[in-house]
Design a protein around this motif. Structure first.
Motif, PDB file in Angstrom:
ATOM      1  N   THR A  32     -35.421  50.373  33.686  1.00 35.86           N
ATOM      2  CA  THR A  32     -34.685  49.871  32.494  1.00 35.86           C
ATOM      3  C   THR A  32     -35.768  49.363  31.666  1.00 35.86           C
ATOM      4  OG1 THR A  32     -32.479  50.038  33.630  1.00 35.86           O
ATOM      5  CG2 THR A  32     -32.874  48.576  31.617  1.00 35.86           C
ATOM      6  N   SER A  33     -35.654  49.765  30.220  1.00 37.18           N
ATOM      7  CA  SER A  33     -36.247  49.153  29.047  1.00 37.18           C
ATOM      8  C   SER A  33     -35.456  48.544  27.979  1.00 37.18           C
ATOM      9  CB  SER A  33     -37.458  50.128  28.784  1.00 37.18           C
ATOM     10  OG  SER A  33     -36.886  51.330  28.154  1.00 37.18           O
ATOM     11  N   MET A  34     -34.435  49.065  27.889  1.00 36.66           N
ATOM     12  CA  MET A  34     -33.345  48.415  26.943  1.00 36.66           C
ATOM     13  C   MET A  34     -34.002  48.601  25.426  1.00 36.66           C
ATOM     14  SD  MET A  34     -31.316  45.462  28.803  1.00 36.66           S
ATOM     15  CE  MET A  34     -30.414  45.883  30.354  1.00 36.66           C
ATOM     16  N   HIS A  35     -34.242  47.469  24.914  1.00 33.80           N
ATOM     17  CA  HIS A  35     -34.461  47.357  23.383  1.00 33.80           C
ATOM     18  C   HIS A  35     -36.151  47.190  23.183  1.00 33.80           C
ATOM     19  CE1 HIS A  35     -33.814  43.348  24.894  1.00 33.80           C
ATOM     20  NE2 HIS A  35     -34.872  43.063  24.240  1.00 33.80           N
ATOM     21  N   THR A  36     -36.789  47.559  24.132  1.00 38.43           N
ATOM     22  CA  THR A  36     -38.467  47.610  24.012  1.00 38.43           C
ATOM     23  C   THR A  36     -38.761  49.020  23.836  1.00 38.43           C
ATOM     24  OG1 THR A  36     -38.480  47.480  26.465  1.00 38.43           O
ATOM     25  CG2 THR A  36     -38.950  45.588  25.363  1.00 38.43           C
ATOM     26  N   MET A  37     -39.749  49.296  23.041  1.00 40.57           N
ATOM     27  CA  MET A  37     -40.239  50.596  22.740  1.00 40.57           C
ATOM     28  C   MET A  37     -41.811  50.435  22.840  1.00 40.57           C
ATOM     29  SD  MET A  37     -37.575  52.333  22.068  1.00 40.57           S
ATOM     30  CE  MET A  37     -35.838  51.738  21.911  1.00 40.57           C
ATOM     31  N   PRO A  38     -42.267  51.609  23.219  1.00 40.87           N
ATOM     32  CA  PRO A  38     -41.639  52.765  23.952  1.00 40.87           C
ATOM     33  C   PRO A  38     -40.918  52.325  25.094  1.00 40.87           C
ATOM     34  CG  PRO A  38     -44.235  52.636  24.329  1.00 40.87           C
ATOM     35  CD  PRO A  38     -43.771  51.728  23.551  1.00 40.87           C
ATOM     36  N   GLY A  39     -40.058  53.479  25.534  1.00 41.17           N
ATOM     37  CA  GLY A  39     -39.030  53.106  26.573  1.00 41.17           C
ATOM     38  C   GLY A  39     -39.213  53.996  27.836  1.00 41.17           C
ATOM     39  N   CYS A  40     -38.343  53.344  28.799  1.00 37.64           N
ATOM     40  CA  CYS A  40     -38.564  54.036  30.163  1.00 37.64           C
ATOM     41  C   CYS A  40     -39.698  54.217  30.714  1.00 37.64           C
ATOM     42  CB  CYS A  40     -37.766  55.483  30.322  1.00 37.64           C
ATOM     43  SG  CYS A  40     -36.039  55.247  30.182  1.00 37.64           S
ATOM     44  N   PRO A  41     -40.676  52.996  31.162  1.00 40.38           N
ATOM     45  CA  PRO A  41     -42.016  53.147  31.588  1.00 40.38           C
ATOM     46  C   PRO A  41     -42.040  54.179  32.722  1.00 40.38           C
ATOM     47  CG  PRO A  41     -41.159  51.065  32.009  1.00 40.38           C
ATOM     48  CD  PRO A  41     -40.006  51.812  31.139  1.00 40.38           C
ATOM     49  N   ILE A  42     -43.153  54.792  33.015  1.00 42.35           N
ATOM     50  CA  ILE A  42     -43.470  55.533  34.165  1.00 42.35           C
ATOM     51  C   ILE A  42     -44.340  54.856  34.897  1.00 42.35           C
ATOM     52  CG2 ILE A  42     -44.372  57.808  35.139  1.00 42.35           C
ATOM     53  CD1 ILE A  42     -41.195  57.902  34.209  1.00 42.35           C
ATOM     54  N   MET A  43     -44.386  54.580  36.135  1.00 41.83           N
ATOM     55  CA  MET A  43     -45.259  53.640  36.775  1.00 41.83           C
ATOM     56  C   MET A  43     -45.927  54.621  37.965  1.00 41.83           C
ATOM     57  SD  MET A  43     -44.114  49.538  36.792  1.00 41.83           S
ATOM     58  CE  MET A  43     -43.664  48.675  35.331  1.00 41.83           C
ATOM     59  N   LYS A  44     -47.077  54.108  38.504  1.00 40.02           N
ATOM     60  CA  LYS A  44     -47.712  55.118  39.802  1.00 40.02           C
ATOM     61  C   LYS A  44     -48.263  54.300  40.561  1.00 40.02           C
ATOM     62  CE  LYS A  44     -51.830  58.405  40.211  1.00 40.02           C
ATOM     63  NZ  LYS A  44     -52.451  59.074  39.308  1.00 40.02           N
ATOM     64  N   ASP A  50     -49.081  48.337  44.551  1.00 38.55           N
ATOM     65  CA  ASP A  50     -49.806  48.343  43.442  1.00 38.55           C
ATOM     66  C   ASP A  50     -49.260  49.280  42.467  1.00 38.55           C
ATOM     67  OD1 ASP A  50     -51.522  46.006  44.746  1.00 38.55           O
ATOM     68  OD2 ASP A  50     -52.225  47.776  46.013  1.00 38.55           O
ATOM     69  N   TRP A  51     -49.116  48.859  41.210  1.00 38.40           N
ATOM     70  CA  TRP A  51     -48.307  49.840  40.312  1.00 38.40           C
ATOM     71  C   TRP A  51     -49.009  49.788  39.146  1.00 38.40           C
ATOM     72  CZ3 TRP A  51     -44.397  53.305  41.538  1.00 38.40           C
ATOM     73  CH2 TRP A  51     -43.678  53.178  42.794  1.00 38.40           C
ATOM     74  N   GLU A  52     -49.197  50.890  38.273  1.00 33.95           N
ATOM     75  CA  GLU A  52     -49.864  50.983  36.937  1.00 33.95           C
ATOM     76  C   GLU A  52     -49.015  51.862  36.220  1.00 33.95           C
ATOM     77  OE1 GLU A  52     -53.342  53.172  36.135  1.00 33.95           O
ATOM     78  OE2 GLU A  52     -53.296  54.191  38.207  1.00 33.95           O
ATOM     79  N   ILE A  53     -48.788  51.440  34.861  1.00 39.38           N
ATOM     80  CA  ILE A  53     -48.184  52.316  33.689  1.00 39.38           C
ATOM     81  C   ILE A  53     -48.861  53.233  33.382  1.00 39.38           C
ATOM     82  CG2 ILE A  53     -47.052  52.301  31.734  1.00 39.38           C
ATOM     83  CD1 ILE A  53     -46.721  49.207  31.765  1.00 39.38           C
ATOM     84  N   VAL A  54     -48.517  54.282  33.596  1.00 37.87           N
ATOM     85  CA  VAL A  54     -49.197  55.590  33.217  1.00 37.87           C
ATOM     86  C   VAL A  54     -48.488  56.511  32.001  1.00 37.87           C
ATOM     87  CG1 VAL A  54     -50.212  56.066  35.381  1.00 37.87           C
ATOM     88  CG2 VAL A  54     -47.728  57.223  34.843  1.00 37.87           C
ATOM     89  N   ASN A  55     -47.225  56.370  31.818  1.00 34.06           N
ATOM     90  CA  ASN A  55     -46.564  57.150  30.491  1.00 34.06           C
ATOM     91  C   ASN A  55     -45.330  56.495  30.465  1.00 34.06           C
ATOM     92  OD1 ASN A  55     -46.313  58.802  28.761  1.00 34.06           O
ATOM     93  ND2 ASN A  55     -46.231  60.330  30.106  1.00 34.06           N
ATOM     94  N   TYR A  56     -44.786  56.589  29.103  1.00 40.41           N
ATOM     95  CA  TYR A  56     -43.212  56.543  28.807  1.00 40.41           C
ATOM     96  C   TYR A  56     -42.588  57.554  28.631  1.00 40.41           C
ATOM     97  CZ  TYR A  56     -44.696  51.644  28.274  1.00 40.41           C
ATOM     98  OH  TYR A  56     -45.166  50.493  28.444  1.00 40.41           O
ATOM     99  N   VAL A  57     -41.227  57.667  28.846  1.00 41.31           N
ATOM    100  CA  VAL A  57     -40.553  58.857  28.518  1.00 41.31           C
ATOM    101  C   VAL A  57     -40.249  59.000  27.087  1.00 41.31           C
ATOM    102  CG1 VAL A  57     -38.095  59.769  28.999  1.00 41.31           C
ATOM    103  CG2 VAL A  57     -39.247  58.551  30.643  1.00 41.31           C
ATOM    104  N   PHE A  58     -40.119  58.138  26.353  1.00 33.91           N
ATOM    105  CA  PHE A  58     -40.009  58.351  24.800  1.00 33.91           C
ATOM    106  C   PHE A  58     -40.697  57.019  24.003  1.00 33.91           C
ATOM    107  CE2 PHE A  58     -36.111  56.120  26.396  1.00 33.91           C
ATOM    108  CZ  PHE A  58     -36.087  55.138  26.178  1.00 33.91           C
ATOM    109  N   ASP A  59     -41.154  57.403  22.981  1.00 34.20           N
ATOM    110  CA  ASP A  59     -41.725  56.465  22.029  1.00 34.20           C
ATOM    111  C   ASP A  59     -40.564  55.691  21.284  1.00 34.20           C
ATOM    112  OD1 ASP A  59     -44.280  56.918  22.347  1.00 34.20           O
ATOM    113  OD2 ASP A  59     -44.426  58.757  20.836  1.00 34.20           O
TER     114      ASP A  59
END
Length: 502
Positions: A32-44, A50-59
């Motif tokens: 969940t990302s609510m009011h932060t943008m970009p939103g819906c972080p994709i982690m790998k 051990d997780w890292e952010i690799v993308n977001y679903v939307f700007d």
């Protein structure tokens, strides 16, 4: 296969409502990302810890006054809720609802790490949804208390005419405060499994994980509490999430636990199977740490230091804006090696100001500092470093009409505006700012400092008691800001953001 030690929480930061899948030997998670943008972080991850952010679903989700924070209220605590991630026939899907828009969103891509996402919008809120692909058909299972099932067309672009669409099951009412929600649906070995949380008013009175199962899609369902434990932490239940397996056939649940002002933190729990039921934890408890047959991997920071040295005007994925940014008013290339924030909109308070750039805070303790050049601020402008939550705190420069500048520490006042706790005249052109956060045993304290040389720090204002409230529904963030209260224009340059974790 080598073994690794998984210690909970696997991320001591706000990553709520985790939804995890495995594709080959790689795990992906959305939250969940609510009011932060970009939103819906994709982690790998390759080992669930051990997780890292690799993308977001939307700007950005929508372009309107509320999402742009230009209506004086914004979408704090709204936006995207409880996103669900699935992979089917080479396509990745993310779905969620937005209360402020009264819509259900379904995004898809064939490249989860680098691709752009296409979206389909459905009217109405489908609360805490889960996609279920089953024998060539696809369903969304959603709801709170009374759980519904809605069949989609094969291409997932519409509700299927004449398809299944109705009440699926009714959750328990007796002794329950928050009835079942947060669905994660699976079909495994001839069984349909639906995982939920519920919050009873009796017994331990904490969030717990429940499972419904049936041989048939439409029931009848059997029910079982599969985890009711707080890991010895303040009666905060470890619950809400789904299950995922390893290539070797081991199973785990990825859930979360409330941890005060730092937010909702992900935890991993081993799962085994008995008589077709998932058995969570060890002896009915979520272990603090355990061995798993998963590979070791380098730890990637969730929150980063940043010298703002960018070849193009694109920030690291660790940063998110508070609401939609106005992209005309920020730059990391206009003055190389600096983040420039221009005050392009009038705001009545820090909470209503656009273009605050944020990252999460982390437990057990952390600290963020920056140095800011403030010579080009307009009268009435305010800029600096913030602890972003509903009951926020800021430290920074206030520029006055006569050209005099002050360093000030502010909090949210009773009227919702900025309340100055302490203000001191400051004649320098550069100022160093720092906030220290202490989340140990939910002390949840932020302390504010300034310096003219980055060596001798002076406390200013008072320690701020951080609070996790439903107003923002989000763990405290640290942010860089600049906004106008009287006239727009002017800018500040941040030389760096440096972060440490204790």
């Amino acid at each position: 296969m080598s073994e690794t030690i998984i210690t909970n929480p696997v991320i001591w930061a706000d990553v709520p409502d985790p939804s995890v899948i495995r594709v080959g030997s790689v795990y992906y998670m959305v939250s969940t990302s609510m009011h932060t943008m970009p939103g819906c972080p994709i982690m790998k991850s390759v080992n669930l810890k051990d997780w890292e952010i690799v993308n977001y679903v939307f700007d950005t989700l929508e372009d309107n006054d509320a999402h742009n924070l230009s209506d004086g209220r914004g979408i704090y605590g709204k936006g995207s809720w409880a996103a669900n991630l699935r992979h089917h026939d080479g396509t990745f899907y993310v779905c969620f609802s937005s209360l402020d828009m009264n819509r259900f969103y379904l995004y898809r891509t064939d490249d989860i790490e680098n691709g752009k996402w296409e979206r389909t919008v459905f009217e109405g809120v489908w609360h805490d949804p889960s996609l279920l692909f089953d024998e060539g058909r696809v369903y969304v299972i959603h709801g709170n208390g009374d759980i519904r099932i809605t069949e989609l067309t094969e291409d997932l672009t519409a509700v299927k005419p004449g398809g299944i669409n109705g009440l699926l099951l009714i959750g328990e009412r007796e002794g329950i405060g928050l009835r079942i929600e947060g669905c994660h649906a699976y079909r495994l070995n001839g069984w349909y499994y639906l995982f939920f949380i519920e919050w009873p008013k009796v017994g331990h009175k904490r969030r717990r994980q429940v499972c419904y199962r049936s041989r048939n899609l439409l029931g009848p369902f059997e029910r079982r509490v599969v985890l009711d434990d707080d890991m010895g932490y303040r009666n905060r239940g470890v619950a809400q999430g789904g299950i995922v397996d390893t290539p070797e056939g081991e199973w785990f649940a990825v859930l979360f636990q409330d941890h005060g002002a730092v937010g909702r933190v992900p935890c991993v729990v081993p799962v085994r199977w008995e008589d077709g039921w998932p058995v969570f934890g060890e002896g009915g408890r979520a272990p603090r740490s355990f061995e798993a047959k998963l590979p070791e991997a380098p730890a990637r920071p969730l929150v980063i230091s940043d010298e703002f040295d960018y070849a193009e005007n694109r920030l690291a994925l660790n940063w998110q804006w508070n609401h939609n940014p106005d992209n005309r008013l920020w730059s990391v290339t206009e003055r190389p090696g600096h983040l420039r924030l221009t005050a392009g909109h009038l705001a009545s308070s820090f909470e209503s100001a656009r273009n605050t750039l944020t990252q999460r805070t982390e437990g057990p303790a952390c600290s963020g500092r920056t140095v800011m050049e403030c010579t080009h601020m307009k009268p009435g402008a305010r800029a600096g470093l913030a602890a972003l939550q509903h009951f926020y705190g800021t430290v920074g420069i206030h520029a006055e009409e006569d050209g005099v500048r002050y360093v000030a520490m502010c909090v949210r006042g009773g009227d919702g505006g900025d309340e100055i706790v302490e203000k001191i005249r400051y004649d320098g052109d550069r100022i160093h700012l720092k906030i220290d956060f202490d989340f140990r045993d939910e002390a949840d304290i932020a302390r504010f400092y300034y310096s003219d040389d980055g060596a001798g720090w002076r406390a200013i204002g008072r320690p701020l008691q951080l609070k996790y409230t439903l107003d923002h529904f989000m763990g405290c963030r640290i942010g860089l800001f600049h906004y106008a209260t009287r006239e727009t224009g002017g800018y500040v340059d941040f030389d760096y953001f440096r972060y440490s974790r204790g």
